[in-house]
Design an enzyme around this catalytic site. Structure first.
Site, PDB file in Angstrom:
ATOM      1  N   LYS A   1       1.939  -3.728   7.076  1.00  0.00           N
ATOM      2  CA  LYS A   1       2.168  -3.842   5.630  1.00  0.00           C
ATOM      3  C   LYS A   1       3.646  -3.565   5.306  1.00  0.00           C
ATOM      4  CE  LYS A   1      -0.663  -4.462   2.896  1.00  0.00           C
ATOM      5  NZ  LYS A   1      -1.245  -5.739   2.365  1.00  0.00           N
ATOM      6  N   THR A   9       0.837  -1.203   0.000  1.00  0.00           N
ATOM      7  CA  THR A   9       0.000   0.000   0.000  1.00  0.00           C
ATOM      8  C   THR A   9       0.868   1.248   0.000  1.00  0.00           C
ATOM      9  OG1 THR A   9      -1.525   1.296   1.379  1.00  0.00           O
ATOM     10  CG2 THR A   9      -0.151  -0.273   2.529  1.00  0.00           C
ATOM     11  N   ASP A  10       0.294   2.358  -0.495  1.00  0.00           N
ATOM     12  CA  ASP A  10       1.008   3.643  -0.423  1.00  0.00           C
ATOM     13  C   ASP A  10       1.246   4.071   1.026  1.00  0.00           C
ATOM     14  OD1 ASP A  10      -1.649   4.246   0.201  1.00  0.00           O
ATOM     15  OD2 ASP A  10      -1.835   5.914  -1.211  1.00  0.00           O
ATOM     16  N   GLU A  11       0.452   3.498   1.952  1.00  0.00           N
ATOM     17  CA  GLU A  11       0.537   3.941   3.350  1.00  0.00           C
ATOM     18  C   GLU A  11       1.855   3.549   4.016  1.00  0.00           C
ATOM     19  OE1 GLU A  11      -2.956   3.669   5.761  1.00  0.00           O
ATOM     20  OE2 GLU A  11      -4.263   3.440   4.027  1.00  0.00           O
ATOM     21  N   TYR A  29      -1.847  -0.606  11.029  1.00  0.00           N
ATOM     22  CA  TYR A  29      -2.114  -1.251   9.728  1.00  0.00           C
ATOM     23  C   TYR A  29      -0.919  -1.072   8.804  1.00  0.00           C
ATOM     24  CZ  TYR A  29      -3.619  -1.370   4.832  1.00  0.00           C
ATOM     25  OH  TYR A  29      -3.683  -1.607   3.481  1.00  0.00           O
TER      26      TYR A  29
HETATM   27  N1  LIG Z   1      -8.661  -1.014  -0.715  1.00  0.00           N
HETATM   28  C1  LIG Z   1      -7.681  -0.145  -0.898  1.00  0.00           C
HETATM   29  O1  LIG Z   1      -7.932   1.044  -1.151  1.00  0.00           O
HETATM   30  C2  LIG Z   1      -6.242  -0.593  -0.828  1.00  0.00           C
HETATM   31  C3  LIG Z   1      -5.241   0.342  -1.148  1.00  0.00           C
HETATM   32  C4  LIG Z   1      -3.900  -0.075  -1.110  1.00  0.00           C
HETATM   33  C5  LIG Z   1      -3.589  -1.374  -0.763  1.00  0.00           C
HETATM   34  N2  LIG Z   1      -4.586  -2.255  -0.437  1.00  0.00           N
HETATM   35  C6  LIG Z   1      -4.199  -3.630  -0.102  1.00  0.00           C
HETATM   36  O2  LIG Z   1      -4.846  -4.466  -1.039  1.00  0.00           O
HETATM   37  C7  LIG Z   1      -5.195  -5.709  -0.444  1.00  0.00           C
HETATM   38  C8  LIG Z   1      -6.670  -5.959  -0.648  1.00  0.00           C
HETATM   39  O3  LIG Z   1      -7.411  -4.902  -0.044  1.00  0.00           O
HETATM   40  P1  LIG Z   1      -9.013  -4.925  -0.050  1.00  0.00           P
HETATM   41  O4  LIG Z   1      -9.477  -3.536   0.130  1.00  0.00           O
HETATM   42  O5  LIG Z   1      -9.488  -5.726  -1.192  1.00  0.00           O
HETATM   43  O6  LIG Z   1      -9.291  -5.740   1.305  1.00  0.00           O
HETATM   44  P2  LIG Z   1     -10.665  -6.265   1.889  1.00  0.00           P
HETATM   45  O7  LIG Z   1     -10.626  -5.971   3.351  1.00  0.00           O
HETATM   46  O8  LIG Z   1     -11.825  -5.786   1.094  1.00  0.00           O
HETATM   47  O9  LIG Z   1     -10.593  -7.858   1.657  1.00  0.00           O
HETATM   48  C9  LIG Z   1      -9.663  -8.661   2.315  1.00  0.00           C
HETATM   49  C10 LIG Z   1      -9.947 -10.116   1.922  1.00  0.00           C
HETATM   50  O10 LIG Z   1      -8.921 -10.922   2.517  1.00  0.00           O
HETATM   51  C11 LIG Z   1      -9.507 -11.977   3.274  1.00  0.00           C
HETATM   52  N3  LIG Z   1      -8.627 -12.220   4.424  1.00  0.00           N
HETATM   53  C12 LIG Z   1      -8.327 -11.365   5.438  1.00  0.00           C
HETATM   54  N4  LIG Z   1      -7.462 -11.943   6.296  1.00  0.00           N
HETATM   55  C13 LIG Z   1      -7.206 -13.183   5.804  1.00  0.00           C
HETATM   56  C14 LIG Z   1      -6.395 -14.267   6.250  1.00  0.00           C
HETATM   57  N5  LIG Z   1      -5.683 -14.187   7.382  1.00  0.00           N
HETATM   58  N6  LIG Z   1      -6.362 -15.392   5.505  1.00  0.00           N
HETATM   59  C15 LIG Z   1      -7.108 -15.504   4.367  1.00  0.00           C
HETATM   60  N7  LIG Z   1      -7.907 -14.505   3.906  1.00  0.00           N
HETATM   61  C16 LIG Z   1      -7.949 -13.366   4.625  1.00  0.00           C
HETATM   62  C17 LIG Z   1     -10.884 -11.472   3.665  1.00  0.00           C
HETATM   63  O11 LIG Z   1     -11.796 -12.545   3.914  1.00  0.00           O
HETATM   64  C18 LIG Z   1     -11.279 -10.633   2.443  1.00  0.00           C
HETATM   65  O12 LIG Z   1     -11.902 -11.437   1.462  1.00  0.00           O
HETATM   66  C19 LIG Z   1      -4.777  -5.616   1.017  1.00  0.00           C
HETATM   67  O13 LIG Z   1      -3.549  -6.271   1.175  1.00  0.00           O
HETATM   68  C20 LIG Z   1      -4.621  -4.125   1.268  1.00  0.00           C
HETATM   69  O14 LIG Z   1      -3.644  -3.872   2.247  1.00  0.00           O
HETATM   70  C21 LIG Z   1      -5.899  -1.892  -0.453  1.00  0.00           C
END
Ligand SMILES: NC(=O)c1ccc[n+]([C@@H]2O[C@H](COP(=O)([O-])OP(=O)(O)OC[C@H]3O[C@@H](n4cnc5c(N)ncnc54)[C@H](O)[C@@H]3O)[C@@H](O)[C@H]2O)c1
Length: 315
Positions: A153, A125-127, A149
């Site tokens: 990451k 993530t950018d964070e 968080y």
């Molecule tokens: N959403 C954003 O804006 C954003 C931005 C930058 C990075 N990210 C990164 O992208 C990735 C996906 O983000 P998102 O928004 O789709 O997340 P989300 O919270 O919508 O979904 C997470 C998914 O992972 C599954 N999960 C969580 N913990 C788990 C574990 N221990 N074992 C197996 N499955 C597990 C959950 O059931 C869910 O389906 C993450 O790694 C997040 O850090 C997200």
């Protein structure tokens, strides 16, 4: 897609970004295995949709506890606890999923014979860089996470680079900025605010709404990941930025305008997030050199996204 990447192991493929990625890979004719523990953030409608596809298999497991690695050419690790406010309240599960989950999946890769090891793509993530008042963060910048968080990451990114160097695992780390798109879980700014406004309640705005975020469509993120799988330089990091940088209040204004909620009723200030990051901004020129650029325009996409939210999922 490159023939050698036809079996894809996704983790967290029922989450917001993961399900867009899974759907695209299935549409592209790939075989997809998805390790997802089906937490509160998993989309059960997508679970039913994907289960009907002959090229798809769900392994309902925790990435931190999974004790085998299904055959695959590439792993795309989305699985994570992803909501900063939850991490501030209670951070243990974030360490477990976001850090120990990556350690465990890297170990599963290491256990394979060298020539059978899949490419490991970590969705970061950018964070991890922390905030930046002016300018943009490049991939070489110091990691300075501001909350539990982003700390988990950032730590996971370090596991990936060190497993690469010590054990010879091939990897890429991708650092997307804030994603928006259809069917995001309503703890995040856009769906949560749209839901509240639709119910006649003001959206909750941190501080004075001046915090700046960049907005990237989840389908543009999918394009970026596929670009790196196909032609990225291995064992390197790619930022995934956007062309749309907005103050939070501008996002709320756009939602209110679409839902025809008068501004005075559309939002109210709420207590600020501890450790709040003021602004994120990424230099993604490395990725753009591979031919990627965001294709979707925030203000064109937003109305359709707000209208598409499944509000039953939110209660
Ligand atoms: N959403 C954003 O804006 C954003 C931005 C930058 C990075 N990210 C990164 O992208 C990735 C996906 O983000 P998102 O928004 O789709 O997340 P989300 O919270 O919508 O979904 C997470 C998914 O992972 C599954 N999960 C969580 N913990 C788990 C574990 N221990 N074992 C197996 N499955 C597990 C959950 O059931 C869910 O389906 C993450 O790694 C997040 O850090 C997200």
């Amino acid at each position: 897609m490159n023939k050698s990447f036809e079996i894809i192991l996704v983790t967290g493929g029922l989450g917001f970004i993961g399900k867009h990625f899974v759907r695209r890979c299935l549409d592209n004719g790939c075989f997809v295995r998805n390790i997802d523990k089906v937490s509160y953030a998993a989309d059960l409608k997508s679970m039913v949709e994907f289960d009907a596809h002959p090229h798809y298999r769900l392994l309902q497991m925790d990435v931190a506890e999974c004790d085998f690695l299904p055959e695959c050419d590439v792993i795309v690790n989305f699985a994570a606890e992803s909501h900063v406010d939850n991490a501030i309240t209670s951070n243990k599960q974030f360490c477990q999923s976001n850090f120990m989950g990556v350690q465990n999946m890297l170990e599963r890769v290491r256990a394979k014979q060298a020539r059978e090891r899949p490419l490991f793509i970590q969705i970061s993530t950018d964070e991890v860089y922390g905030d930046i008042s002016n300018g943009k963060h490049s991939e070489a910048d110091l990691l300075k996470p501001s909350n539990p968080y982003s700390a988990t990451k950032a730590s996971a990114d370090m596991l990936v680079t060190s497993w690469g160097r010590t054990y010879g695992i091939d990897w890429n780390i991708m650092r997307p900025t804030n994603n928006y798109g259809c069917q995001q879980y309503p703890e995040k700014l856009i769906p949560k605010s749209a839901w509240r406004m639709r119910r006649g309640q003001p959206a909750l705005m941190h501080g004075d709404g001046s915090y700046v975020r960049s907005w990237l469509h989840a389908e543009d993120t999918v394009d970026a990941i596929l670009t790196v799988i196909e032609r990225g330089e291995r064992n390197s990091i790619y930022n995934i930025g956007s062309d749309t940088e907005l103050r939070n209040i501008e996002v709320l204004r756009a939602i209110a305008e679409h839902l025809k909620v008068p501004e005075e009723d559309a939002w109210m200030a709420t207590g600020n997030r501890t450790g709040q990051d003021v602004r994120y901004s990424l230099d993604d020129s490395r990725l753009r050199e591979l031919g990627w650029a965001p294709k979707r325009q925030f203000f064109e996409e937003l109305p359709g996204i707000v209208d598409s939210f499944d509000f039953m999922r939110f209660s």
